[in-house]
Design an enzyme around this catalytic site. Structure first.
Site, PDB file in Angstrom:
ATOM      1  N   CYS A 238       0.809  -1.220   0.000  1.00  0.00           N
ATOM      2  CA  CYS A 238       0.000   0.000   0.000  1.00  0.00           C
ATOM      3  C   CYS A 238       0.843   1.272   0.000  1.00  0.00           C
ATOM      4  O   CYS A 238       0.349   2.332  -0.408  1.00  0.00           O
ATOM      5  CB  CYS A 238      -0.937  -0.004   1.197  1.00  0.00           C
ATOM      6  N   GLU A 373      -2.216  -4.030  -5.891  1.00  0.00           N
ATOM      7  CA  GLU A 373      -3.519  -4.483  -5.377  1.00  0.00           C
ATOM      8  C   GLU A 373      -4.669  -3.542  -5.760  1.00  0.00           C
ATOM      9  O   GLU A 373      -5.516  -3.219  -4.941  1.00  0.00           O
ATOM     10  CB  GLU A 373      -3.430  -4.604  -3.856  1.00  0.00           C
TER      11      GLU A 373
HETATM   12  O1  AHR Z   1       1.079  -6.700   3.326  1.00  0.00           O
HETATM   13  C1  AHR Z   1       0.259  -5.759   3.886  1.00  0.00           C
HETATM   14  C2  AHR Z   1      -0.676  -5.117   2.883  1.00  0.00           C
HETATM   15  O2  AHR Z   1      -1.605  -6.036   2.422  1.00  0.00           O
HETATM   16  C3  AHR Z   1      -0.047  -4.591   1.640  1.00  0.00           C
HETATM   17  O3  AHR Z   1       0.469  -3.337   1.806  1.00  0.00           O
HETATM   18  C4  AHR Z   1      -1.173  -4.567   0.666  1.00  0.00           C
HETATM   19  O4  AHR Z   1      -0.757  -4.764  -0.652  1.00  0.00           O
HETATM   20  C5  AHR Z   1      -2.104  -5.626   1.168  1.00  0.00           C
HETATM   21  O5  AHR Z   1      -3.373  -5.117   1.332  1.00  0.00           O
END
Ligand code: AHR
Length: 666
Positions: A238, A373
């Site tokens: 994220c 994501e």
């Molecule tokens: O790994 C933690 C978080 O999980 C990451 O930042 C994100 O890509 C997913 O939601």
């Protein structure tokens, strides 16, 4: 017995021997799909204080007074003033320490580090500071202190530095710690009548990974390298997106001299109010150059992920994102990054920066992730111009898109359709799921379309239902699930567990693969699962099957994937061309020991085998800890394949709830 029950009983006889063993066939005569060197890797994100306070060796928090509250991490006393016209334009703050006005008073400042500063007896620490003496020669005293100590003196190590110029200069002194203290502080006194200006106050262990000055914490970097990762995805997660677009991770701010890298507010500062760290910033001292260098050190393919112009979709509505006609700077970031990593310093501005940082040779980057994501139309439409621009300029670079945060379902399917349409090379799938999910997805990839993009299982971990921490049981189920990745290596080309790191005093998310405090670390059971796969990935898939318990004639062969009738067994096999060995992984997720009999088709005579077994230590909730870091580790053993009637046969008893790996010389 009715007819159905009779058929089932007959079928069970075909896959279970007279001795009650589960009979499996490994076909060593025919090599299957190539297992990509990238198959098992690591995913680094600055969550849980993984970078500053973790892998990055810097021990001083807010070293340049750039946090929103400039003295966060510091305590100042006496006559200290904050200034903003420092020598580094992108980190303009510094402090001026002046006389406190009385010879019995003190001026100075003290840094708390990241949950304290960990130092070890007799080890050396490199203190450095940019300083100038604006009104004639001055001096500072630098100390390592323990405020909690009942000793006569709080300080246990001290050095003096003469500041002898009116120009900004870097001063360095080695501090040899006379004690081991996990939570020391750094204290600096002005020890002259003349004032002194201080900027970029830094403390590193001398002994970093590979001995680099702007280096990595050695034990943590070594733990990464010890896994022999094939690929390394960075910098997130994220944080690639940011809570707002302007706090997304921006790689261009992370290269060049560390003193002039502007800090960033960490997206994980705000996510959880039950574990809130208002002081969670990114110094960017561990930046893209350092990530590429680490990949090179470990022999892992670098896989940077960049923003697609979307701020975190979980945290924002449509207004937060870059509009379609505002994407060019984001696209340029991707193109310039490829140039930074691979370009010629003679012709490329970005490659020249890489060369100036000490790496004229290219880093040979082959993959790029665009968006982390992300989901739905806002992502699919933005991705298009990125793909077009990257393909046009760098046709050999493999582009990784994403299917979003769901492991299946409507949005997941929609993501795959979009990625296929855009001809992404790989699709990054994420699944943080419970025990049941992992146990019931042993055949996930069998049905995937072989003609579309390949799979990158980019973030996954088994989160125990009602007990979301690291423990043996969930790690075992990860191992079980991973047999499916291996079996389907023709389509699954990369897999990285997540998250990688967590500081015991600063975590927000668990389970995690490696935990640490300021001086110690431990590798979780999940780490060992990953390591067992990564170090035994072989070069080609071998077919491993058993008679289908559901086939009344017992003729049909199926994978051993925990499905009904398999008694909780999962298994996969690969050929290792480098050693000429057959590698077999068997995971017994049942609460009973399971006898197995493996036919090594294509092999005759007796063959010695080595084994590695990962098992619990009395309880399925067992886990390694800082105090007992090796409670659960893989244990080496041996086994033997006998000369059977038609082929060599390996008979064994796989302990209840265990992961056993065999290597057999052909
Ligand atoms: O790994 C933690 C978080 O999980 C990451 O930042 C994100 O890509 C997913 O939601």
């Amino acid at each position: 017995m009715n007819l159905k029950q009779v058929s089932l009983a007959l079928a069970l006889t075909a896959c279970v021997s007279a001795q009650g063993q589960r009979v499996m066939d490994v076909n060593t005569k025919k090599l299957g799909a190539t297992v990509q060197p990238t198959m098992y890797g690591q995913f680094f994100e600055d969550i849980n204080f993984a970078a500053d306070g973790g892998l990055y060796g810097e021990l001083v928090k807010n070293r340049s007074f750039e946090f929103a509250q400039p003295y966060m991490g510091w305590r100042v006393f006496g006559n200290v003033e904050l200034k903003t016209d420092g020598p580094f334009e992108r980190c303009p703050h510094y402090v001026i320490l002046s006389s406190p006005g009385h010879r019995e008073r003190r001026t100075g400042l003290q840094n708390e580090g990241f949950f304290g500063i960990g130092v070890e007896k007799d080890k050396e620490y490199r203190f450095s500071v940019w300083a100038k003496a604006p009104k004639g020669n001055s001096q500072i005293r630098v100390q390592l202190i323990n405020e909690q100590a009942m000793y006569e003196h709080q300080e246990f190590t001290e050095a003096k530095i003469d500041i002898n110029s009116n120009e900004w200069k870097k001063y360095t002194v080695m501090l040899k710690s006379s004690r081991t203290e996990p939570k020391a502080n750094l204290r600096i006194f002005l020890s002259s009548g003349n004032p002194v200006c201080l900027e970029h106050i830094s403390l590193f262990p001398k002994d970093t990974y590979k001995g680099r000055e702007n280096g990595l914490r050695k034990d943590l970097a070594e733990a990464l390298a010890d896994m022999k990762p094939g690929v390394f995805r960075f910098p997130g997660g994220c944080i690639v997106e940011g809570t707002t677009l302007d706090t997304r991770y921006q790689w261009k701010n992370t290269i060049g001299p560390v003193e002039n890298r502007p800090i960033n507010r960490n997206r994980w500062e705000d996510t959880f109010d039950y574990r809130y760290f208002a002081d969670y910033y990114q110094s960017y001292g561990l930046g893209f150059f350092e990530f590429f260098q680490l990949c090179e050190d470990m022999g892992a393919e670098p896989l940077p992920v960049l923003s697609v112009g979307l701020a975190c979709q979980f945290q924002n509505g449509e207004d937060a994102h870059a509009k379609m006609d505002e994407l060019q700077p984001f696209i340029d970031d991707c193109l310039d990054l490829i140039d930074f990593a691979n370009g010629d310093p003679a012709t490329s501005k970005w490659a020249k920066i890489r060369a100036d940082m000490g790496h004229p040779e290219p880093f040979n980057m082959k993959f790029i992730g665009v968006g982390n994501e992300q989901w739905d139309t806002p992502y699919y439409e933005r991705l298009k111009p990125f793909v077009a621009a990257i393909r046009a300029k760098y046709p050999n670079i493999k582009i990784i898109g994403t299917s979003g945060p769901d492991s299946e379902g409507k949005m997941f399917d929609k993501g795959w359709v979009a990625m296929k349409a855009q001809k992404a090379d790989l699709v990054d799938e994420h699944f943080y799921r419970n025990e049941q999910w992992f146990l019931s997805h042993g055949l996930r990839y069998e049905s995937y379309d072989r003609k579309g993009p390949k799979v990158f299982a980019g973030e996954y971990a088994c989160h125990g239902r009602g007990k979301k921490w690291n423990h043996f049981e969930t790690s075992l189920y990860e191992a079980a699930f991973m047999t499916d990745l291996e079996r389907n290596a023709d389509i699954v080309q990369m897999a990285t567990y997540a998250p990688l790191f967590a500081h015991v005093d600063g975590w927000q998310w668990r389970p995690d693969m490696i935990w640490y405090d300021n001086l110690r670390m431990f590798k979780s059971v999940s780490y060992y699962v990953q390591q067992m796969y990564a170090m035994n990935k072989g070069t080609n898939v071998l077919t491993l099957t058993t008679a289908d318990p559901a086939d009344p004639k017992g003729k049909k062969q199926v994978p051993v994937a925990g499905q009904e009738g398999m008694d909780g067994l999962f298994a996969s096999s690969v050929w290792d061309a480098a050693t000429g060995e057959v590698v077999i992984k068997v995971i017994n997720t049942s609460k009973q020991e399971r006898p197995i009999s493996i036919n090594l088709l294509g092999m005759k005579g007796e063959h010695a085998a080595t084994t590695l077994t990962l098992s619990h230590n009395g309880s399925y909730d067992d886990e390694n800890t800082l105090d007992n870091p090796e409670k659960i580790t893989p244990k080496a053993g041996s086994a033997k394949a006998e000369d059977g009637k038609k082929n060599s046969v390996l008979n064994d008893q796989v302990p209840a709830m265990s992961f056993r790996l065999y290597r057999i010389k052909k």
